[in-house]
Design an enzyme around this catalytic site. Structure first.
Site, short mmCIF file in Angstrom:
data_model
loop_
_atom_site.label_atom_id
_atom_site.label_comp_id
_atom_site.label_asym_id
_atom_site.label_seq_id
_atom_site.Cartn_x
_atom_site.Cartn_y
_atom_site.Cartn_z
N ARG A 143 0.11 -7.67 -17.30
CA ARG A 143 -0.54 -6.62 -16.53
C ARG A 143 -0.34 -5.25 -17.19
NH1 ARG A 143 2.42 -7.27 -11.55
NH2 ARG A 143 1.04 -5.84 -10.46
N ARG B 283 -10.45 0.31 -12.93
CA ARG B 283 -9.49 -0.12 -13.95
C ARG B 283 -10.19 -0.36 -15.29
NH1 ARG B 283 -5.66 -2.44 -9.95
NH2 ARG B 283 -3.87 -3.33 -10.95
N LYS C 279 2.39 4.70 -7.68
CA LYS C 279 1.10 5.08 -7.08
C LYS C 279 1.09 4.92 -5.57
CE LYS C 279 -1.43 2.34 -9.26
NZ LYS C 279 -1.75 1.14 -9.30
N ARG D 258 6.20 -10.19 -5.21
CA ARG D 258 4.81 -10.60 -5.34
C ARG D 258 4.67 -11.67 -6.43
NH1 ARG D 258 1.38 -5.11 -5.63
NH2 ARG D 258 0.50 -6.31 -7.34
N ARG E 49 11.05 -4.96 -7.99
CA ARG E 49 10.17 -4.58 -6.88
C ARG E 49 10.04 -5.70 -5.83
NH1 ARG E 49 4.14 -2.21 -7.64
NH2 ARG E 49 3.51 -4.32 -8.15
#
Ligand code: AMP
Length: 220
Positions: free
Chosen positions: A171, A88, A13, A160, A127
């Protein structure tokens, strides 16, 4: 033009949002970035949301809706907005539609970047983001030129706190149980453009711009 970018964590995204910003000349608004900057600045909102985010849980709707809707009233978002990470939940979607209607606006298109769950897990484990501007890298698919250093601003790359395996699982579960409802909600309004996010970044961008009826030139 007011657009939503919907996709699980790791669906690309953020990357596609940058393409749209360049191509369409409207601003990107990410609820996750808003929360992270509130935490960094130690604001009351930051203190209230930190625990939810560290646990990989959703921040309660009331706090989230307030924060995003306040931003939408700022001058830089008047020409349009690319919303990323919000809404969301169905309740957030309803609140967004109501707030935009009060501003005489509405969502034009909800873009759903679809990537299979197993691929998302792989992508998220690799990531890293830079500490200065949250530029995103992936050790497998999009590594930096120098290990541990951002190509764009030279700052350090870190993982993160919510990109740890057990939090990633949680998540993704939230995405496929709750956020997918937002896709159904906008599908009922005939606003969803579904894009296969499991292809090279440039192909996703081309398909996305085509779906929006915008020429691809200048997308890269
Ligand atoms: P993101 O960068 O979009 O993955 O967001 C990071 C975290 O911020 C999420 O895991 C949630 O804890 C929180 N968050 C961001 N956007 C929302 C939202 N629309 N509703 C609830 N929590 C959110």
């Amino acid at each position: 033009m007011n657009l939503l970018l919907i996709g699980a964590q790791g669906s690309g995204k953020g990357t596609q949002a940058s393409v749209l910003v360049k191509r369409l000349g409207i601003q990107h608004l990410s609820s996750g970035d808003l929360f992270r900057s509130a935490i960094d600045q130690g604001t009351p909102t930051g203190l209230a949301v930190k625990d939810f985010i560290d646990r990989g849980e959703l921040v309660p709707d009331a706090l989230t809706i307030q924060l995003v809707v306040d931003q939408l009233k700022l001058p830089e978002f008047q020409p349009g907005v690319i919303l990323d990470g919000f809404p969301r939940t169905r309740d957030q979607a309803r609140a967004l539609d109501k707030a935009l209607a009060e501003l005489g606006r509405g969502i034009d298109r909800a873009i759903y970047l679809h990537v299979p769950r197993e691929q998302l897990m792989d992508r998220l484990m690799g990531r890293y983001v830079c500490v200065a501007h949250q530029h995103v890298y992936n050790l497998k698919s999009n590594p930096p030129q120098v290990a541990g250093v951002c190509d764009l601003d030279g700052s350090e790359l870190v993982q993160r706190s919510d990109d740890k395996p057990e939090k990633i699982e949680r998540r993704l579960q939230i995405f496929f149980e709750q956020t997918i409802q937002v896709v159904h909600y906008y599908r009922a309004q005939h606003k969803v453009i579904e894009i296969d996010g499991n292809q090279p970044i440039a192909s996703v961008s081309t398909e996305l711009l085509r779906g929006l009826g915008v020429a691809a030139e200048g997308a890269a």
